[in-house]
Design a protein around this motif. Structure first.
Motif, PDB file in Angstrom:
ATOM      1  N   VAL A 176      -1.524 -10.690   1.126  1.00 24.83           N
ATOM      2  CA  VAL A 176      -1.702  -9.256   0.931  1.00 24.83           C
ATOM      3  C   VAL A 176      -0.818  -8.454   1.882  1.00 24.83           C
ATOM      4  CG1 VAL A 176      -3.356  -7.354   1.081  1.00 24.83           C
ATOM      5  CG2 VAL A 176      -4.046  -9.535   0.072  1.00 24.83           C
ATOM      6  N   GLU A 177      -0.699  -8.901   3.141  1.00 30.30           N
ATOM      7  CA  GLU A 177       0.024  -8.126   4.143  1.00 30.30           C
ATOM      8  C   GLU A 177       1.477  -7.835   3.761  1.00 30.30           C
ATOM      9  OE1 GLU A 177      -1.966 -10.605   4.679  1.00 30.30           O
ATOM     10  OE2 GLU A 177      -3.201 -10.332   6.484  1.00 30.30           O
ATOM     11  N   PRO A 178       2.264  -8.833   3.357  1.00 30.32           N
ATOM     12  CA  PRO A 178       3.646  -8.504   2.968  1.00 30.32           C
ATOM     13  C   PRO A 178       3.719  -7.620   1.726  1.00 30.32           C
ATOM     14  CG  PRO A 178       3.151 -10.790   2.444  1.00 30.32           C
ATOM     15  CD  PRO A 178       2.029 -10.288   3.305  1.00 30.32           C
ATOM     16  N   ILE A 179       2.751  -7.732   0.843  1.00 30.30           N
ATOM     17  CA  ILE A 179       2.726  -6.850  -0.333  1.00 30.30           C
ATOM     18  C   ILE A 179       2.479  -5.407   0.100  1.00 30.30           C
ATOM     19  CG2 ILE A 179       1.496  -6.319  -2.470  1.00 30.30           C
ATOM     20  CD1 ILE A 179       1.024  -9.348  -2.784  1.00 30.30           C
ATOM     21  N   LEU A 180       1.626  -5.212   1.114  1.00 33.39           N
ATOM     22  CA  LEU A 180       1.405  -3.868   1.658  1.00 33.39           C
ATOM     23  C   LEU A 180       2.682  -3.310   2.272  1.00 33.39           C
ATOM     24  CD1 LEU A 180      -2.093  -4.394   3.324  1.00 33.39           C
ATOM     25  CD2 LEU A 180      -1.599  -3.040   1.270  1.00 33.39           C
ATOM     26  N   LEU A 181       3.413  -4.150   3.008  1.00 33.43           N
ATOM     27  CA  LEU A 181       4.693  -3.712   3.582  1.00 33.43           C
ATOM     28  C   LEU A 181       5.664  -3.334   2.462  1.00 33.43           C
ATOM     29  CD1 LEU A 181       5.210  -6.331   6.451  1.00 33.43           C
ATOM     30  CD2 LEU A 181       4.178  -4.050   6.587  1.00 33.43           C
ATOM     31  N   PHE A 182       5.685  -4.135   1.416  1.00 35.82           N
ATOM     32  CA  PHE A 182       6.532  -3.846   0.252  1.00 35.82           C
ATOM     33  C   PHE A 182       6.190  -2.480  -0.338  1.00 35.82           C
ATOM     34  CE2 PHE A 182       6.917  -3.677  -4.342  1.00 35.82           C
ATOM     35  CZ  PHE A 182       8.236  -4.057  -4.564  1.00 35.82           C
ATOM     36  N   LEU A 183       4.903  -2.213  -0.527  1.00 36.77           N
ATOM     37  CA  LEU A 183       4.477  -0.951  -1.150  1.00 36.77           C
ATOM     38  C   LEU A 183       4.836   0.250  -0.282  1.00 36.77           C
ATOM     39  CD1 LEU A 183       0.998  -1.980  -2.599  1.00 36.77           C
ATOM     40  CD2 LEU A 183       3.091  -1.488  -3.887  1.00 36.77           C
ATOM     41  N   ILE A 184       4.717   0.108   1.029  1.00 41.62           N
ATOM     42  CA  ILE A 184       5.072   1.215   1.924  1.00 41.62           C
ATOM     43  C   ILE A 184       6.549   1.581   1.758  1.00 41.62           C
ATOM     44  CG2 ILE A 184       5.369   1.878   4.343  1.00 41.62           C
ATOM     45  CD1 ILE A 184       2.832   0.168   4.923  1.00 41.62           C
ATOM     46  N   ILE A 185       7.422   0.572   1.799  1.00 42.79           N
ATOM     47  CA  ILE A 185       8.862   0.849   1.669  1.00 42.79           C
ATOM     48  C   ILE A 185       9.185   1.346   0.266  1.00 42.79           C
ATOM     49  CG2 ILE A 185      11.188  -0.121   1.863  1.00 42.79           C
ATOM     50  CD1 ILE A 185      10.027  -2.234   3.758  1.00 42.79           C
ATOM     51  N   PHE A 186       8.528   0.769  -0.732  1.00 42.71           N
ATOM     52  CA  PHE A 186       8.787   1.154  -2.122  1.00 42.71           C
ATOM     53  C   PHE A 186       8.481   2.636  -2.351  1.00 42.71           C
ATOM     54  CE2 PHE A 186       7.520   1.644  -6.574  1.00 42.71           C
ATOM     55  CZ  PHE A 186       8.621   1.108  -7.223  1.00 42.71           C
ATOM     56  N   PHE A 187       7.339   3.107  -1.861  1.00 40.72           N
ATOM     57  CA  PHE A 187       6.982   4.508  -2.078  1.00 40.72           C
ATOM     58  C   PHE A 187       7.675   5.443  -1.091  1.00 40.72           C
ATOM     59  CE2 PHE A 187       3.685   2.645  -4.648  1.00 40.72           C
ATOM     60  CZ  PHE A 187       3.513   3.572  -5.656  1.00 40.72           C
ATOM     61  N   ILE A 230       2.788  12.189  -1.058  1.00 39.53           N
ATOM     62  CA  ILE A 230       1.323  12.079  -1.047  1.00 39.53           C
ATOM     63  C   ILE A 230       0.902  10.628  -1.279  1.00 39.53           C
ATOM     64  CG2 ILE A 230      -0.788  12.723  -2.277  1.00 39.53           C
ATOM     65  CD1 ILE A 230       0.553  15.459  -2.838  1.00 39.53           C
ATOM     66  N   ALA A 231       1.526   9.990  -2.262  1.00 41.37           N
ATOM     67  CA  ALA A 231       1.216   8.585  -2.546  1.00 41.37           C
ATOM     68  C   ALA A 231       1.587   7.700  -1.362  1.00 41.37           C
ATOM     69  CB  ALA A 231       1.958   8.124  -3.803  1.00 41.37           C
ATOM     70  N   LEU A 232       2.743   7.961  -0.751  1.00 50.65           N
ATOM     71  CA  LEU A 232       3.200   7.177   0.400  1.00 50.65           C
ATOM     72  C   LEU A 232       2.215   7.270   1.555  1.00 50.65           C
ATOM     73  CD1 LEU A 232       5.272   5.661   2.197  1.00 50.65           C
ATOM     74  CD2 LEU A 232       6.348   7.900   2.611  1.00 50.65           C
ATOM     75  N   VAL A 233       1.808   8.488   1.892  1.00 48.24           N
ATOM     76  CA  VAL A 233       0.900   8.690   3.025  1.00 48.24           C
ATOM     77  C   VAL A 233      -0.420   7.962   2.785  1.00 48.24           C
ATOM     78  CG1 VAL A 233      -0.439  10.419   4.283  1.00 48.24           C
ATOM     79  CG2 VAL A 233       1.962  10.860   3.728  1.00 48.24           C
ATOM     80  N   ALA A 234      -0.935   8.036   1.569  1.00 41.75           N
ATOM     81  CA  ALA A 234      -2.197   7.351   1.245  1.00 41.75           C
ATOM     82  C   ALA A 234      -2.045   5.835   1.315  1.00 41.75           C
ATOM     83  CB  ALA A 234      -2.666   7.771  -0.148  1.00 41.75           C
ATOM     84  N   ILE A 235      -0.967   5.316   0.749  1.00 39.12           N
ATOM     85  CA  ILE A 235      -0.748   3.859   0.736  1.00 39.12           C
ATOM     86  C   ILE A 235      -0.484   3.338   2.140  1.00 39.12           C
ATOM     87  CG2 ILE A 235       0.904   2.091  -0.017  1.00 39.12           C
ATOM     88  CD1 ILE A 235       1.099   3.713  -2.658  1.00 39.12           C
ATOM     89  N   ALA A 236       0.262   4.099   2.939  1.00 41.92           N
ATOM     90  CA  ALA A 236       0.557   3.668   4.302  1.00 41.92           C
ATOM     91  C   ALA A 236      -0.687   3.678   5.185  1.00 41.92           C
ATOM     92  CB  ALA A 236       1.633   4.564   4.908  1.00 41.92           C
ATOM     93  N   PHE A 237      -1.620   4.582   4.921  1.00 42.58           N
ATOM     94  CA  PHE A 237      -2.832   4.664   5.731  1.00 42.58           C
ATOM     95  C   PHE A 237      -3.879   3.636   5.306  1.00 42.58           C
ATOM     96  CE2 PHE A 237      -7.115   6.537   6.357  1.00 42.58           C
ATOM     97  CZ  PHE A 237      -7.115   6.580   7.751  1.00 42.58           C
TER      98      PHE A 237
END
Length: 312
Positions: A176-187, A230-237
């Protein structure tokens, strides 16, 4: 007696005018530095022990793969690079390096990066690095960039993969952790690059690249920047309350996200030319700091946890 003027025929091979700095420029070193840093965070966060030599090899291969992607991107885009003020001084438009030289350089780097990572570390990571290079060069550069205003949204996946590659290099698996990192950079990618596109829209229009401000206009781009922020801030938090990242990261994410969102709102509100330009430049500059600081915080968390495990 021969009627051919042998002095008029030059059979000598072309001697390249390129120096080391030109080949370094082909690698897109600023982009490479961000790739290396995000990959390093993915590597350090991975569980278990990873031999330092293999860790160094992994980061080096990811860096070389990113450089290969940059060189191949410049090979394909040399025609539009020559039309844009931001890219006109790159080695190919300046005539320092030819397109075949850039192609050969990029393909060689890509081959050795993928094969070295696969042979010395593991083939899952090697295959993922190969896919990252393919996605950036073929899917983004060739298939998307000149044909759709969503180029940077879809193409952003390539820039988001390095920490995933690093994690798989260390563990041989996904989590899950690398997928979260992926999503942060993606958004993060759309608001970052669309801010640049807003104050460089004349460049993109002149080169015929359908970036969002050129196709949909500045106002539509401002709205998209705000929505993606907005999506980035939510996903990063989210990783903090979900229990994947710790409190230092959570608080930092909240503070940085608040500033990022405030700047995106300013970009949306400011429509007058001078104020709009100032707002987009501020957002673009801060977005770089935002991603660096967010990933640096994760790095700090790992180091502190290792040095003082009793705190956690």
């Amino acid at each position: 007696m021969s009627v051919v003027d042998h002095n008029a025929i030059d059979f000598s091979p072309r001697i390249s005018e390129a120096d080391v700095a030109d080949y370094i420029a082909l690698l897109k070193p600023r982009v490479m530095s961000l790739v290396v840093f995000t990959a390093l965070v993915g590597l350090v966060m991975a569980p278990g022990h990873f031999h330092p030599v293999l860790a160094f090899t992994s980061i080096l291969c990811i860096a070389v793969g990113a450089g290969a992607s940059g060189a191949l991107n410049m090979w394909y885009e040399s025609d539009i690079d020559a039309l844009m003020s931001r890219t006109a001084n790159r080695p190919i438009p300046r005539g320092r390096i030819t397109r075949p030289e850039a192609l050969a350089f990029g393909m060689t780097l890509a081959f050795f990066a993928v094969m070295t990572l696969g042979i010395l570390v593991n083939w899952f990571a090697g295959a993922l690095l190969a896919f990252t290079i393919f996605f950036y060069v073929v899917i983004y550069t060739i298939a998307l960039k000149r044909w759709t205003a969503q180029n940077i949204v879809i193409g952003g996946a390539a820039g988001a993969l390095p920490p995933v590659v690093a994690w798989t290099a260390a563990t041989g698996s996904l989590s899950v952790e690398p997928i979260l990192l992926f999503l942060i950079i993606f958004f993060w990618t759309p608001p970052h690059f669309w801010a640049l596109a807003l104050f460089r829209s004349d460049d993109y229009a002149r080169a015929g690249v359908p970036m969002l401000p050129v196709v949909a206009g500045a106002d539509a781009t401002r709205l998209q920047i705000l929505l993606y922020t907005i999506a980035l801030v939510a996903i990063a938090f989210a990783p903090w309350p979900l229990g994947y990242f710790d409190a230092i990261y959570g608080v930092t994410s909240l503070v940085l996200g608040s500033v990022m969102l405030a700047l995106a709102i300013e970009v949306y509100r400011r429509r007058e030319r001078s104020q709009a330009l100032r707002a987009t430049r501020k957002l673009f500059a801060f977005s770089i700091f935002y991603l660096f600081a967010l990933f640096a915080t994760l790095l700090v968390e790992v180091v502190v946890r290792a040095l003082a495990p009793s705190i956690w």
